[in-house]
Scaffold this motif. Sequence first.
Motif, PDB file in Angstrom:
ATOM      1  N   SER B 333       0.833  -1.199   0.000  1.00 30.35           N
ATOM      2  CA  SER B 333       0.000   0.000   0.000  1.00 30.35           C
ATOM      3  C   SER B 333       0.863   1.243   0.000  1.00 30.35           C
ATOM      4  N   ALA B 334       2.065   1.153   0.587  1.00 34.00           N
ATOM      5  CA  ALA B 334       2.977   2.304   0.501  1.00 34.00           C
ATOM      6  C   ALA B 334       3.397   2.527  -0.942  1.00 34.00           C
ATOM      7  N   ALA B 335       3.622   1.434  -1.671  1.00 34.60           N
ATOM      8  CA  ALA B 335       3.995   1.580  -3.065  1.00 34.60           C
ATOM      9  C   ALA B 335       2.890   2.269  -3.845  1.00 34.60           C
ATOM     10  N   ILE B 336       1.659   1.847  -3.604  1.00 33.31           N
ATOM     11  CA  ILE B 336       0.548   2.460  -4.327  1.00 33.31           C
ATOM     12  C   ILE B 336       0.369   3.917  -3.917  1.00 33.31           C
ATOM     13  N   PHE B 337       0.616   4.191  -2.645  1.00 35.77           N
ATOM     14  CA  PHE B 337       0.525   5.570  -2.174  1.00 35.77           C
ATOM     15  C   PHE B 337       1.534   6.435  -2.932  1.00 35.77           C
ATOM     16  N   HIS B 338       2.752   5.937  -3.018  1.00 37.94           N
ATOM     17  CA  HIS B 338       3.772   6.707  -3.730  1.00 37.94           C
ATOM     18  C   HIS B 338       3.432   6.807  -5.212  1.00 37.94           C
ATOM     19  N   LEU B 339       2.838   5.750  -5.741  1.00 40.54           N
ATOM     20  CA  LEU B 339       2.396   5.792  -7.140  1.00 40.54           C
ATOM     21  C   LEU B 339       1.435   6.959  -7.343  1.00 40.54           C
ATOM     22  N   MET B 340       0.527   7.100  -6.426  1.00 44.42           N
ATOM     23  CA  MET B 340      -0.478   8.149  -6.584  1.00 44.42           C
ATOM     24  C   MET B 340       0.142   9.543  -6.467  1.00 44.42           C
ATOM     25  N   THR B 341       0.922   9.746  -5.402  1.00 37.59           N
ATOM     26  CA  THR B 341       1.512  11.075  -5.254  1.00 37.59           C
ATOM     27  C   THR B 341       2.485  11.360  -6.389  1.00 37.59           C
ATOM     28  N   HIS B 342       3.207  10.323  -6.827  1.00 39.12           N
ATOM     29  CA  HIS B 342       4.120  10.503  -7.953  1.00 39.12           C
ATOM     30  C   HIS B 342       3.378  10.919  -9.203  1.00 39.12           C
ATOM     31  N   ALA B 343       2.208  10.323  -9.414  1.00 32.34           N
ATOM     32  CA  ALA B 343       1.412  10.726 -10.574  1.00 32.34           C
ATOM     33  C   ALA B 343       1.120  12.212 -10.515  1.00 32.34           C
ATOM     34  N   PHE B 400       5.065  12.294   2.602  1.00 25.96           N
ATOM     35  CA  PHE B 400       4.409  11.201   3.312  1.00 25.96           C
ATOM     36  C   PHE B 400       4.656   9.863   2.634  1.00 25.96           C
ATOM     37  N   SER B 401       4.554   9.872   1.329  1.00 25.94           N
ATOM     38  CA  SER B 401       4.687   8.579   0.657  1.00 25.94           C
ATOM     39  C   SER B 401       6.122   8.089   0.685  1.00 25.94           C
ATOM     40  N   LYS B 402       7.063   8.989   0.463  1.00 25.06           N
ATOM     41  CA  LYS B 402       8.455   8.522   0.445  1.00 25.06           C
ATOM     42  C   LYS B 402       8.891   8.073   1.828  1.00 25.06           C
ATOM     43  N   ASP B 403       8.449   8.818   2.813  1.00 27.43           N
ATOM     44  CA  ASP B 403       8.850   8.441   4.158  1.00 27.43           C
ATOM     45  C   ASP B 403       8.302   7.091   4.558  1.00 27.43           C
ATOM     46  N   GLY B 500      -0.949  14.051  -0.074  1.00 26.03           N
ATOM     47  CA  GLY B 500      -0.364  13.117   0.883  1.00 26.03           C
ATOM     48  C   GLY B 500      -1.127  13.044   2.173  1.00 26.03           C
ATOM     49  N   TRP B 501      -2.060  13.939   2.356  1.00 27.39           N
ATOM     50  CA  TRP B 501      -2.689  14.043   3.672  1.00 27.39           C
ATOM     51  C   TRP B 501      -3.608  12.879   4.000  1.00 27.39           C
ATOM     52  N   ILE B 502      -3.960  12.069   2.987  1.00 29.37           N
ATOM     53  CA  ILE B 502      -4.780  10.910   3.330  1.00 29.37           C
ATOM     54  C   ILE B 502      -3.934   9.759   3.821  1.00 29.37           C
ATOM     55  N   GLY B 503      -2.621   9.960   3.847  1.00 26.13           N
ATOM     56  CA  GLY B 503      -1.781   8.830   4.268  1.00 26.13           C
ATOM     57  C   GLY B 503      -0.852   9.210   5.390  1.00 26.13           C
ATOM     58  N   VAL B 504      -1.268  10.150   6.199  1.00 23.88           N
ATOM     59  CA  VAL B 504      -0.410  10.571   7.304  1.00 23.88           C
ATOM     60  C   VAL B 504      -0.268   9.408   8.280  1.00 23.88           C
ATOM     61  N   PRO B 505       0.959   9.033   8.571  1.00 20.76           N
ATOM     62  CA  PRO B 505       1.145   7.856   9.427  1.00 20.76           C
ATOM     63  C   PRO B 505       0.870   8.166  10.880  1.00 20.76           C
ATOM     64  N   GLY B 506       0.764   7.107  11.618  1.00 22.03           N
ATOM     65  CA  GLY B 506       0.441   7.248  13.034  1.00 22.03           C
ATOM     66  C   GLY B 506       1.496   8.039  13.795  1.00 22.03           C
ATOM     67  N   ALA B 507       2.730   7.896  13.375  1.00 22.34           N
ATOM     68  CA  ALA B 507       3.805   8.556  14.114  1.00 22.34           C
ATOM     69  C   ALA B 507       3.642  10.054  14.106  1.00 22.34           C
ATOM     70  N   LEU B 508       3.011  10.577  13.065  1.00 24.48           N
ATOM     71  CA  LEU B 508       2.871  12.021  12.988  1.00 24.48           C
ATOM     72  C   LEU B 508       1.483  12.452  13.397  1.00 24.48           C
ATOM     73  N   GLY B 509       0.751  11.553  13.998  1.00 21.15           N
ATOM     74  CA  GLY B 509      -0.519  11.981  14.541  1.00 21.15           C
ATOM     75  C   GLY B 509      -1.722  11.688  13.682  1.00 21.15           C
ATOM     76  N   GLY B 510      -1.510  11.149  12.519  1.00 18.04           N
ATOM     77  CA  GLY B 510      -2.700  10.869  11.720  1.00 18.04           C
ATOM     78  C   GLY B 510      -3.067   9.399  11.832  1.00 18.04           C
ATOM     79  N   SER B 511      -4.130   9.032  11.223  1.00 25.05           N
ATOM     80  CA  SER B 511      -4.409   7.601  11.097  1.00 25.05           C
ATOM     81  C   SER B 511      -4.375   7.328   9.604  1.00 25.05           C
ATOM     82  N   ASN B 512      -3.582   6.463   9.220  1.00 25.57           N
ATOM     83  CA  ASN B 512      -3.244   6.304   7.812  1.00 25.57           C
ATOM     84  C   ASN B 512      -4.466   5.832   7.028  1.00 25.57           C
TER      85      ASN B 512
END
Lengths: 100, 681, 172
Positions: B333-343, B400-403, B500-512
């Motif tokens: 899912s991280a790959a797809i996330f990066h795919l989307m932001t990369h697009a 977000f996606s690269k991280d 990227g805001w729909i994929g904010v990870p838990g570490a930064l306070g979001g729920s992915n």
Amino acid sequence: MVPISYYLVLSGILFACGVTGFLIKRNIISIFMSIELMLNGVNLSFVAFAAQWHALSGQIFVFFVMVVAAAEAAVGLAIIIAVYRTRETLNIDRVDLLKL
Amino acid sequence: MTPNLHLWLIPVLPLLGAAANGLLGKKFSRQTVVAVALLFSGAAFAMVLLAASRFSSLTTPHIEYLATWIRAGKFQVDFSFYLDQLSLVMLLVVTGVGFLIHIYSVGYIWEEGGFYRFFAYLNLFMFFMLTLVLASNYLLMFIGWEGVGLASYLLIGFWFTKDSAAAAGKKAFIVNRIGDFGFLIALFLLIKHFGTLNFDQVFQGVVPMGAETGGAGLLTAVGLLLMVGAAGKSAQIPLYVWLPDAMEGPTPVSALIHAATMVTAGVYMVSRSHVIFERAPVAMTVVAIIGTLTALFAATIGITQTDIKKVLAYSTVSQLGYMFIACGVGAFSAAIFHLMTHAFFKGLLFLAAGSVIHAVSGEQDMRQMGGLRTKIPWTFWTMTIATFAITGIPPFAGFFSKDEILWRAYQASWVYWFIGLFTAFLTSFYMFRLWFMTFFGEYRGVAEDSHHEPAHDIAHADTRAGAPAPHGHGHGGIHESPRLMVVPLVVLAVLSFVGGWIGVPGALGGSNHFEKFLGPVFHATTLGAEGHGVATPENESEGPEPQAGHATELIFTGISVFAGLLGFGLAWLLYYRDPQLPQRIAASLGGLYQAVVHKYYIDELYAALFVKPLIAGSALILWHGIDRDVIDAALDNSAHGAREVSDSVRHMQSGNLRSYAGWVAAGAAVVIAYMIWMGTR
Amino acid sequence: MTHLIIFLAFGALCVAGAVNLLVQRHPINSALSLVVVMGSLAVEYLLLGAEFVAAVQVIVYAGAVMVLFVFVIMLLNAGEEERTRGSRVAMLLGIPGMLVGSVLVGWMLIGRTGRQTVAAGALPGAPRTIGWLLFHNFLLPFEVTSILVLIAIMGAVVLASHPDADTDRKES
């Protein structure tokens, strides 16, 4: 009481003479007569076999062969006459226009 | 009751547009062509939105059957379409970004010849790509796979009268085919072992199989072969060589096909087949290694290129490498996330680059640019947003996606993480290099001022001789692009910012949210305890050890942001503060620099190893040996022989009756002999 | 015994006539030899009991067909044969072929029939019996041959007609 093979040998000899005449002769009419000789040889063998097997259809067949030979002779001679008119020769080696 | 969403319309609508424009476009006016193209691609986008709106009421996977295609014994392949979260994401990206690029193209191609052809090909591409994404079996996906390759060939070689464009198109297609060969073999293996190519049936068959830890087995073979196919389509080592050459095509093509959609097909395919990969650890490792190496390799080349599109091309290869790293460590899912932001941001980068090129009347060499910041403000600001996004500066999308990827990579092996981090530094460096060279300093080009000597930047690189694209339109001066081209830039810029805001990870306070959305796709079939070598399942980031995991993650995030800023700083130093410095560095590096500038001579290597021997062998063996000496010779000789035979036989017809009689007698003797022999046998 | 003698006598006559046909150079001599052959064959037929066939042989073959041949020879005033170069094929292939063929056939026939003998007049072929067969079992061939003869007549007339005769008829 003659063995049937004698008749057949005679028929064969007649036939062979007919074929030889066809190959050797140069006059068209002579060739035609060799054909008639062949047919006669065949007729003889038909009759001989008919006698051996007691089947009259052999003789009937001879009858038909004769009819056909007559018709063929009529037409063939007409052709020979036509050829003679145009080519002025009865030598078969002169009538070779259809060569490749 | 499963609702019928008429999924088949989504690919078919662009196909209709392609047919209309392709067959009748010559007679249409430009406005009609545009209307047709935009109508059909827009309609496809609307249908996707419709499906998305009703998505929550569906059971996934939602399969719609259209017709049966192949039925051979027990093997059956249907035209059926597969909708789940993964394909929905892909659909939105493809149709959304695709539609925006269609709009942009209207402005870009307006003055070109072959207008209707371009839009016909674009719509055709959309059709194939949507088929690829929506397919519910591998064969239909392969059709889309091949079809996008075809559309790519057609569009790269759009200006086919130019030799380099035609050659680039061929190169892309042929290299793709090499990958497709691997893909095909994988399909054959699947047919042999599972008797079907339908996704759900294959995956159901795979799930009970355990992990092949030994490294040899059916799933490993399939996985490796699928990766060969993905390497071809998504430009990874060793089949990446076509992508830089593909920049011969018009810039919207580069944006759509070679940044946002087609090249991501490999990532999509690998993600779709994650069930297979998760059970073949060796294949996964290979995927990750290829991704890592490619990312680093392409980034090193990117820092030396002077053509603006080439930099972006190598950047694409590098970013795709990131996606494959993610796949290789199991973070699909991280790959797809990066795919989307990369697009979003890569599409924007290409479109903005097109806008820049348009502004300077066709010049693509960055050494001839400079100081464009004030002259094309809209382009400048949108490109800036995209640059920040790709370098991973928060809160832009790429961060977000690269991280996410780097964090998951670290959990598999610190080597992946380190190389990824270094590549992020390089990415930042070359992107800001591009930014500085294009928009800052003084204008070095000839469009306005013809007295300027071009500044000596990094020495002669591989710019193609002469004007890159027949794009100059001589209405003098540097000007901003028309609104039709700017609006998509703005839309994509917004997406690059918030995407990227729909994929904010838990570490930064979001729920992915993104990961949760894709959860049902990637978690339903994960391995149990016997699998290993796979990264920890993704929902553990909120699981047992939240605090310690979060702290480490935050540290790593900080390190990667620092790397990005370091790249910015170095680029500022070399291309803003002291523009002579790069040349001195290049001179001092000598041979190494030359190798990098010439792309490590890989193209030359391939040419010597494969292309030339193949051509020579083909000419010698296939042409001379077989075509000429066997096939042609067979025909010629049989004809000759027939003539010889007939020549000798014709003497039989001599016209002499007696010879005929002789032949007849001989023949009769033969026949009599034969009959006697048969009779006495 | 007499059967054998008569057979051999007329058989020898047949063969002599046939050989003479081959040897003679003027076609009229060949024609007359052929008449001799046919006559002897008629006797052979009688020996085998085929009376009707023997009669037909004499009447039709010797009496009509051969007469036709003689007429044509006289009409065309065919002279002696010239010596022209023949065909090598006929000599090289034909004669040996014929010899081989006849030897084979002869050997087969003799082998098959062997010592079987047939009596004189073995199968009486009276006109009544022949006629009955012709008009009952062989009716179709009989009728067909009649048509055949008709066609032959028409063909012969057309083929042999003088070319000028047609145009004369048209002009007048």
